[in-house]
Design a protein around this motif. Structure first.
Motif, PDB file in Angstrom:
ATOM      1  N   UNK A   1      10.587  -2.979  -1.344  1.00  0.00           N
ATOM      2  CA  UNK A   1      11.876  -3.289  -0.738  1.00  0.00           C
ATOM      3  C   UNK A   1      11.836  -3.126   0.781  1.00  0.00           C
ATOM      4  N   UNK A   2      11.189  -2.062   1.258  1.00  0.00           N
ATOM      5  CA  UNK A   2      11.109  -1.818   2.704  1.00  0.00           C
ATOM      6  C   UNK A   2      10.465  -2.986   3.449  1.00  0.00           C
ATOM      7  N   UNK A   3       9.419  -3.571   2.836  1.00  0.00           N
ATOM      8  CA  UNK A   3       8.739  -4.702   3.470  1.00  0.00           C
ATOM      9  C   UNK A   3       9.663  -5.913   3.557  1.00  0.00           C
ATOM     10  N   UNK A   4      10.486  -6.086   2.513  1.00  0.00           N
ATOM     11  CA  UNK A   4      11.418  -7.212   2.504  1.00  0.00           C
ATOM     12  C   UNK A   4      12.414  -7.086   3.669  1.00  0.00           C
ATOM     13  N   UNK A   5      12.980  -5.879   3.833  1.00  0.00           N
ATOM     14  CA  UNK A   5      13.924  -5.665   4.939  1.00  0.00           C
ATOM     15  C   UNK A   5      13.224  -5.907   6.273  1.00  0.00           C
ATOM     16  N   UNK A   6      12.049  -5.342   6.383  1.00  0.00           N
ATOM     17  CA  UNK A   6      11.239  -5.486   7.597  1.00  0.00           C
ATOM     18  C   UNK A   6      11.051  -6.973   7.923  1.00  0.00           C
ATOM     19  N   UNK A   7      10.759  -7.774   6.913  1.00  0.00           N
ATOM     20  CA  UNK A   7      10.468  -9.194   7.131  1.00  0.00           C
ATOM     21  C   UNK A   7      11.725 -10.001   7.440  1.00  0.00           C
ATOM     22  N   UNK A   8      12.823  -9.667   6.748  1.00  0.00           N
ATOM     23  CA  UNK A   8      14.026 -10.500   6.886  1.00  0.00           C
ATOM     24  C   UNK A   8      14.906 -10.045   8.046  1.00  0.00           C
ATOM     25  N   UNK A   9      15.046  -8.723   8.223  1.00  0.00           N
ATOM     26  CA  UNK A   9      16.029  -8.205   9.188  1.00  0.00           C
ATOM     27  C   UNK A   9      15.416  -8.014  10.584  1.00  0.00           C
ATOM     28  N   UNK A  10      14.181  -7.502  10.611  1.00  0.00           N
ATOM     29  CA  UNK A  10      13.555  -7.168  11.899  1.00  0.00           C
ATOM     30  C   UNK A  10      13.562  -8.323  12.911  1.00  0.00           C
ATOM     31  N   UNK A  11      13.320  -9.574  12.503  1.00  0.00           N
ATOM     32  CA  UNK A  11      13.282 -10.654  13.502  1.00  0.00           C
ATOM     33  C   UNK A  11      14.581 -10.822  14.283  1.00  0.00           C
ATOM     34  N   UNK A  12      15.712 -10.350  13.749  1.00  0.00           N
ATOM     35  CA  UNK A  12      16.999 -10.495  14.466  1.00  0.00           C
ATOM     36  C   UNK A  12      17.247  -9.359  15.449  1.00  0.00           C
TER      37      UNK A  12
END
Lengths: 145, 462
Positions: free
Chosen positions: B323-334
């Motif tokens: 789950x942490x990787x998913x957040x990292x991938x989806x949210x971090x770019x913003x």
């Protein structure tokens, strides 16, 4: 063609379901659903009569076949909308079903469904209509119904 | 009138509803299993039969060896007994002859006028019948020929003794010539001796030949055992080799089935993603009148989808991402350069079904934050904490902190909310939103089903 018809939408991808529902509404149909799960769809279809259905085959690990069987028994036409590798095999079990492979535009699916509805109308108008499998399984299925 | 339509045959049952590949992945019906089922229960496996046969042959060889050794011992014993008997007989013949010689020399002494010689003569005379009887008994055991010879020797000895005795009588005139009288006695005793010697030699020879035969037989048995051992080793080697080949083949089959399954899954997923992408385009276009904004939103949503699914590819196709990787991938770019993103929670591997809805939900939340929330200011903070509750629910707390105090603004993006609601429905999840002094706090709950096979590791992320 679909105007005024009650069309059930069963699809576990929410966005796809929304797209389909919106397209159906644009064409003047009343949408039943969209249903994301088999159980919900079965409950709904037992409570109200629908004129046609768009069915995704794989629903979160379940298959839509129990619903498809039920609709087939009721003489409700439907379209399978599936990403399966061997869609033709669905016809072995559901000879009257229409198949739209994923990805298909909602317009194409609507056209498919309209054809299926027209076929069903013609069949019910024809007095002599008797499906090929009617002879051997009729007593069993009427008990089930 | 509702027409009851019969069931189409063949009926679609639960087993045929799975993709065909799944069946092939079921514990493969191993070759041995099938072979066992086909064979009647009373018959043995060929390998067991061969082992059993070898065991029987080995046992027979050992029995033959034991028999040979026993027979050799027995023959040796008989030969020894025969030799002992022959030696005894020889001794008795010698004793008889000695008694006669003694009697003769004593009688000669008496005749020459030595009265003291009378006593030894009488003793020898008395001892003779017993010695003759003893000798006769020994010879009787040996055989009729020797027995007759013995009787003759006994008779001659008795005759001689009687002659010697008679010469001592007062009426006697002359002493018979001892030389002529002893001749037949000597000849007979020699004959007996020769025959007994021949018997001894024959016994020796028999024992020798028996020993030789035993040696030869034992050698042959040894060779046979050696051959059997070599044969068994060869069979064991061959069966081990064929077994390992079978194992290798089965391994290849499993790998091929897995590859087939993965390719089916991949194809299914790609088709689905194309369908979802098409929906994103048409649904976004419906809600936006400005084509530029529509294009931008479409891009951002497709990108979120791509990032979420990127985590589940290659080797991870069936397992999907933490789950942490998913957040990292989806949210971090913003996240703006000066802003802060804090992620913390246990390592938790998501089921594949959640990738699309979660990717879309957190994409919408992140874009909202950028437009109206914490990240709309240069240095806002977004904290995402998650825990896995005991009722198999993933609880995610999305907390925004505005950099400077300002009036909190609920999102105005109508369709973004619809998108979130739809995705929540798809994931059976719920979201509760509160706007506090410092911004939005959203609590999301994702229930997991027993089929999801969730993996949770206690180690925190970040």
């Amino acid at each position: 063609m679909l105007e005024g018809k009650k069309i059930m939408v069963v699809e576990d991808e929410a966005l796809l379901a929304l797209d389909l529902a919106m397209t159906m509404e644009d064409l003047g149909a009343a949408v039943v659903g969209p249903c994301y799960r088999l159980g919900t769809a079965l409950d709904l279809v037992r409570k109200m009569k629908v004129d046609g259905a768009i069915l995704d085959v794989d629903l979160n690990g379940e298959t839509v076949f129990p619903l498809a069987r039920y609709l087939d028994e009721q003489g409700v036409p439907f379209v399978f909308h599936t990403g399966r590798a061997d869609p033709a095999s669905l016809l072995e079990a559901f000879s009257r079903a229409r198949i739209c492979t994923k990805p298909s535009t909602p317009e194409r699916i609507a056209a498919c469904l309209a054809e299926a509805l027209a076929d069903a109308d013609r069949d019910s108008d024809n007095e002599n209509y008797a499906p090929a499998y009617a002879q051997d399984g009729s007593s069993e299925s009427s008990q089930q119904a | 009138m509702l027409q009851v339509k019969p069931d189409p045959a063949p009926r679609v049952d639960a087993s045929s509803s799975q993709p065909a590949v799944r069946h092939r992945l079921q514990p493969a019906p191993g070759g041995t299993l099938v072979r066992n089922a086909a064979r009647p229960p009373w018959s043995l496996a060929p390998r067991t039969l061969v082992s059993l046969l070898m065991l029987v042959v080995l046992a027979a060889l050992f029995a033959a060896g034991a028999l040979t050794v026993t027979r050799a011992f027995h023959a040796e014993n008989i030969a020894r007994q025969e030799m002992t008997e022959a030696r005894e007989t020889l001794t008795q013949v010698n004793t008889l002859m000695l008694i006669l010689y003694e009697a003769e020399s004593a009688q000669r002494g008496v005749l020459l006028g030595d009265p003291a010689a009378e006593a030894p003569f009488r003793a020898a005379e008395a001892a003779l019948p017993a010695a003759a009887a003893q000798m006769q008994a020994s010879l009787d055991r040996a055989g009729s020929d020797l027995s007759a010879q013995g009787r003759r020797l006994g008779a001659l000895a008795a005759q001689r003794m009687a002659a010697l005795s008679a010469a001592l009588a007062p009426a006697a005139t002359s002493n018979p010539s001892p030389r002529d009288a002893m001749e037949p006695l000597r000849a007979t005793s020699s004959a007996i001796r020769r025959e007994e010697s021949a018997l001894m030699d024959a016994a020796y020879a028999r024992a020798d030949s028996e020993r030789l035969r035993a040696k030869r037989t034992l050698g042959m048995i040894g060779l046979a055992v050696l051959g059997l051992i070599v044969l068994a080793a060869m069979l064991a080697f061959r069966s081990a080799r064929s077994e390992s080949r079978l194992r290798y083949q089965r391994e290849i089959e499993v790998q091929r089935d897995r590859a087939e399954l993965v390719s089916h899954e991949l194809s299914h997923r790609v088709k689905n993603l194309f369908a979802v992408t098409m929906s994103i385009i048409s649904v976004t276009a419906r809600s936006e009148s400005d084509p530029r904004i529509a294009a931008q939103k479409t891009r951002s949503r497709i990108q979120a989808l791509a990032r979420a699914h990127e985590l589940s590819s290659g080797q991870n196709l069936m397992r999907t991402a933490p789950f942490g990787d998913l957040l990292e991938a989806v949210v971090r770019p913003y996240c703006p350069p000066a802003a802060i993103l804090r992620l913390s929670g246990p390592k938790l591997v998501l089921p594949a079904r959640l990738l699309t809805p979660m990717g879309l939900i957190f994409n919408e939340l992140a874009t909202n934050s950028m437009k109206y929330g914490a990240w709309s200011t240069a240095s806002g903070t977004l904290t995402v904490d998650w825990t896995f509750a005991s009722d198999d629910t993933l609880v995610v707390v999305w907390q925004e902190r505005l950099a400077e105090d300002g009036p909190p603004q609920p999102g105005r993006d109508g369709f973004g909310s619809t998108m979130i609601d739809l995705s929540l429905q798809q994931a059976k999840a719920t979201m509760e939103r509160r706007w506090g002094e410092q911004g939005l706090t959203a609590t999301l709950r994702f229930p997991f089903s027993s089929a999801d096979k969730v993996e949770v590791t206690a180690t925190g992320k970040d």
